[in-house]
Design a protein around this motif. Structure first.
Motif, PDB file in Angstrom:
ATOM      1  N   ARG A 247       8.677  22.819  -6.230  1.00 22.37           N
ATOM      2  CA  ARG A 247       8.916  22.038  -5.261  1.00 22.37           C
ATOM      3  C   ARG A 247       7.362  20.847  -4.807  1.00 22.37           C
ATOM      4  NH1 ARG A 247      12.783  22.512  -6.753  1.00 22.37           N
ATOM      5  NH2 ARG A 247      14.766  23.498  -6.116  1.00 22.37           N
ATOM      6  N   THR A 248       6.487  21.796  -5.294  1.00 28.32           N
ATOM      7  CA  THR A 248       5.272  20.943  -4.968  1.00 28.32           C
ATOM      8  C   THR A 248       4.942  19.982  -5.923  1.00 28.32           C
ATOM      9  OG1 THR A 248       4.165  22.948  -3.990  1.00 28.32           O
ATOM     10  CG2 THR A 248       2.790  21.413  -4.668  1.00 28.32           C
ATOM     11  N   TRP A 249       5.250  20.108  -7.214  1.00 29.51           N
ATOM     12  CA  TRP A 249       5.205  19.041  -8.295  1.00 29.51           C
ATOM     13  C   TRP A 249       6.457  18.907  -8.902  1.00 29.51           C
ATOM     14  CZ3 TRP A 249       0.547  17.903  -7.228  1.00 29.51           C
ATOM     15  CH2 TRP A 249      -0.518  18.696  -6.673  1.00 29.51           C
TER      16      TRP A 249
ATOM     17  N   PHE B 187       2.478  14.156 -11.600  1.00 22.44           N
ATOM     18  CA  PHE B 187       2.829  15.431 -11.167  1.00 22.44           C
ATOM     19  C   PHE B 187       3.680  15.513  -9.726  1.00 22.44           C
ATOM     20  CE2 PHE B 187      -0.370  17.152 -14.528  1.00 22.44           C
ATOM     21  CZ  PHE B 187       0.611  18.137 -14.672  1.00 22.44           C
ATOM     22  N   LYS B 188       3.154  14.928  -8.768  1.00 26.17           N
ATOM     23  CA  LYS B 188       3.651  14.825  -7.608  1.00 26.17           C
ATOM     24  C   LYS B 188       4.913  14.137  -7.512  1.00 26.17           C
ATOM     25  CE  LYS B 188       3.230  16.205  -3.216  1.00 26.17           C
ATOM     26  NZ  LYS B 188       3.528  17.648  -2.873  1.00 26.17           N
ATOM     27  N   GLU B 189       4.953  12.978  -8.070  1.00 27.49           N
ATOM     28  CA  GLU B 189       6.427  12.182  -7.869  1.00 27.49           C
ATOM     29  C   GLU B 189       7.039  11.975  -9.126  1.00 27.49           C
ATOM     30  OE1 GLU B 189       4.628   8.661  -5.985  1.00 27.49           O
ATOM     31  OE2 GLU B 189       4.374   9.699  -4.097  1.00 27.49           O
ATOM     32  N   ALA B 190       6.399  12.350 -10.317  1.00 29.59           N
ATOM     33  CA  ALA B 190       7.417  12.325 -11.477  1.00 29.59           C
ATOM     34  C   ALA B 190       7.591  10.693 -11.719  1.00 29.59           C
ATOM     35  CB  ALA B 190       8.747  12.749 -11.633  1.00 29.59           C
TER      36      ALA B 190
ATOM     37  N   ARG C 151       0.899  -1.225   0.037  1.00 33.69           N
ATOM     38  CA  ARG C 151      -0.090   0.069  -0.062  1.00 33.69           C
ATOM     39  C   ARG C 151       0.899   1.393   0.038  1.00 33.69           C
ATOM     40  NH1 ARG C 151      -5.351  -0.683   1.390  1.00 33.69           N
ATOM     41  NH2 ARG C 151      -5.527   1.400   2.400  1.00 33.69           N
ATOM     42  N   ALA C 152       0.482   2.498  -0.642  1.00 33.65           N
ATOM     43  CA  ALA C 152       1.193   3.695  -0.644  1.00 33.65           C
ATOM     44  C   ALA C 152       0.192   4.769  -0.687  1.00 33.65           C
ATOM     45  CB  ALA C 152       1.880   3.660  -1.747  1.00 33.65           C
ATOM     46  N   THR C 153       0.720   5.904  -0.177  1.00 31.76           N
ATOM     47  CA  THR C 153      -0.051   7.065  -0.030  1.00 31.76           C
ATOM     48  C   THR C 153       0.705   8.084  -0.889  1.00 31.76           C
ATOM     49  OG1 THR C 153       1.472   7.833   1.806  1.00 31.76           O
ATOM     50  CG2 THR C 153      -0.832   6.750   2.386  1.00 31.76           C
ATOM     51  N   LEU C 154      -0.230   8.977  -1.217  1.00 27.50           N
ATOM     52  CA  LEU C 154       0.115  10.038  -2.111  1.00 27.50           C
ATOM     53  C   LEU C 154      -0.127  11.484  -1.434  1.00 27.50           C
ATOM     54  CD1 LEU C 154       1.301  10.634  -5.127  1.00 27.50           C
ATOM     55  CD2 LEU C 154      -1.195  10.964  -5.824  1.00 27.50           C
ATOM     56  N   ASP C 155       0.926  12.202  -1.267  1.00 28.60           N
ATOM     57  CA  ASP C 155       0.693  13.774  -0.533  1.00 28.60           C
ATOM     58  C   ASP C 155      -0.123  14.740  -1.129  1.00 28.60           C
ATOM     59  OD1 ASP C 155       1.033  15.514   1.504  1.00 28.60           O
ATOM     60  OD2 ASP C 155       3.074  16.188   0.883  1.00 28.60           O
TER      61      ASP C 155
ATOM     62  N   GLN D 273      -5.046  23.219  -3.801  1.00 27.02           N
ATOM     63  CA  GLN D 273      -4.729  22.725  -2.566  1.00 27.02           C
ATOM     64  C   GLN D 273      -4.574  23.990  -1.544  1.00 27.02           C
ATOM     65  OE1 GLN D 273      -1.687  19.320  -2.351  1.00 27.02           O
ATOM     66  NE2 GLN D 273      -1.323  19.980  -4.519  1.00 27.02           N
ATOM     67  N   ARG D 274      -4.507  25.055  -2.027  1.00 29.60           N
ATOM     68  CA  ARG D 274      -4.334  26.324  -1.413  1.00 29.60           C
ATOM     69  C   ARG D 274      -5.019  26.470   0.009  1.00 29.60           C
ATOM     70  NH1 ARG D 274      -3.820  32.395  -3.332  1.00 29.60           N
ATOM     71  NH2 ARG D 274      -2.707  33.479  -1.776  1.00 29.60           N
ATOM     72  N   PRO D 275      -6.470  26.047  -0.044  1.00 30.40           N
ATOM     73  CA  PRO D 275      -7.024  26.315   1.156  1.00 30.40           C
ATOM     74  C   PRO D 275      -6.567  25.207   2.225  1.00 30.40           C
ATOM     75  CG  PRO D 275      -8.583  26.170  -0.497  1.00 30.40           C
ATOM     76  CD  PRO D 275      -7.290  25.784  -1.033  1.00 30.40           C
TER      77      PRO D 275
END
Length: 266
Positions: free
Chosen positions: A233-235, A51-54, A5-9, A262-264
């Protein structure tokens, strides 16, 4: 093979929103959207992982149970669908005027890419930036007074100077905004940009009034320096794009849309 199992931030609501956009796109453009091999949510997660982890596309294809060709097609489709949610520059500036922004900041950034062999008419490497000493695409980034990115331009090859890219993509809309009371602050690379674009004065041994003006512009622009870092740095995908470099503009625009979702939560 070992599974785990894995999670995505990434907030779950971001994935659900992207899935809703993809579902709407499928219902509008597909004759039989129910025959797709993957659901909109699976496609959304594929795009967000990229986008997040390439994450490599073959890995995305394996985990989603689709072919590599289908994974590439789904990724490009998701990039375009997400990027289509971004507002145009005149709309961004109109919103800034409604919110009574004191100014906006414009800065260029190089989105690195894999090496591309594309000689220009002058014979030099079109996508190689001599300033950054690497290949990539020039993207113009506009921020609000707090330094948060609100718009990004389409891409120009890395050898393009910031002022040239700005004249193509940004200045035609920034001039009317400045005339209505929303000036633009930039760095010295935009010298000669025109009325309403405030650029620090170049040179040594400047007069006291020019020194004071430069300090004021640089102080107001300081928060905007974080905008490019915030996107990259975010993506992680923006740290080195491995797709066609002409896609960098759409990719960066999609990254901006995802960042705003994600800003809020941040």
């Amino acid at each position: 093979m070992i599974t785990y199992r894995a999670t995505l931030d990434v907030p779950a609501e971001t994935a659900y929103q992207v899935a809703r956009w993809l579902s709407t796109y499928r219902n509008t453009h597909d004759a039989r959207p129910w025959q797709r091999v993957a659901t909109p949510f699976v496609q959304a997660v594929m795009a967000l992982r990229w986008f997040k982890e390439a994450t490599d596309v073959p890995i995305l294809a394996r985990d989603a149970g689709v072919s590599v060709a289908t994974a590439y097609r789904y990724l490009h489709e998701a990039i375009d669908v997400i990027a289509d949610q971004a507002p145009d520059l005149p709309d961004v500036l109109a919103e800034g005027l409604r919110q009574d922004w004191a100014f906006v900041c414009l800065d260029g950034t190089l989105i690195p890419s894999t090496r591309v062999s594309a000689p220009s008419q002058a014979g030099h490497d079109l996508w190689y930036s001599g300033k950054h000493k690497q290949h990539g695409g020039n993207v113009q980034v506009l921020t609000d007074p707090t330094g948060y990115p609100v718009w990004v331009s389409d891409v120009e090859p890395g050898s393009t100077h910031d002022i040239t890219a700005a004249r193509i993509h940004a200045l035609p809309a920034l001039y009317p905004a400045a005339a209505h009371g929303l000036p633009t602050l930039t760095d010295k690379g935009y010298a000669g940009a025109g009325a309403g674009i405030h650029v620090p004065t170049k040179g040594n041994n400047l007069a006291p009034d020019n020194q004071a003006r430069n300090r004021t512009i640089n102080a107001l622009r300081a928060p905007a320096e974080r905008a490019n870092a915030l996107l990259k740095r975010t993506w992680k995908a923006l740290e080195r794009v491995t797709l066609d470099p002409w896609r960098i503009g759409q990719i960066t625009t999609a990254a901006l849309v995802l960042l705003k979702l994600q800003r809020p939560a941040r």
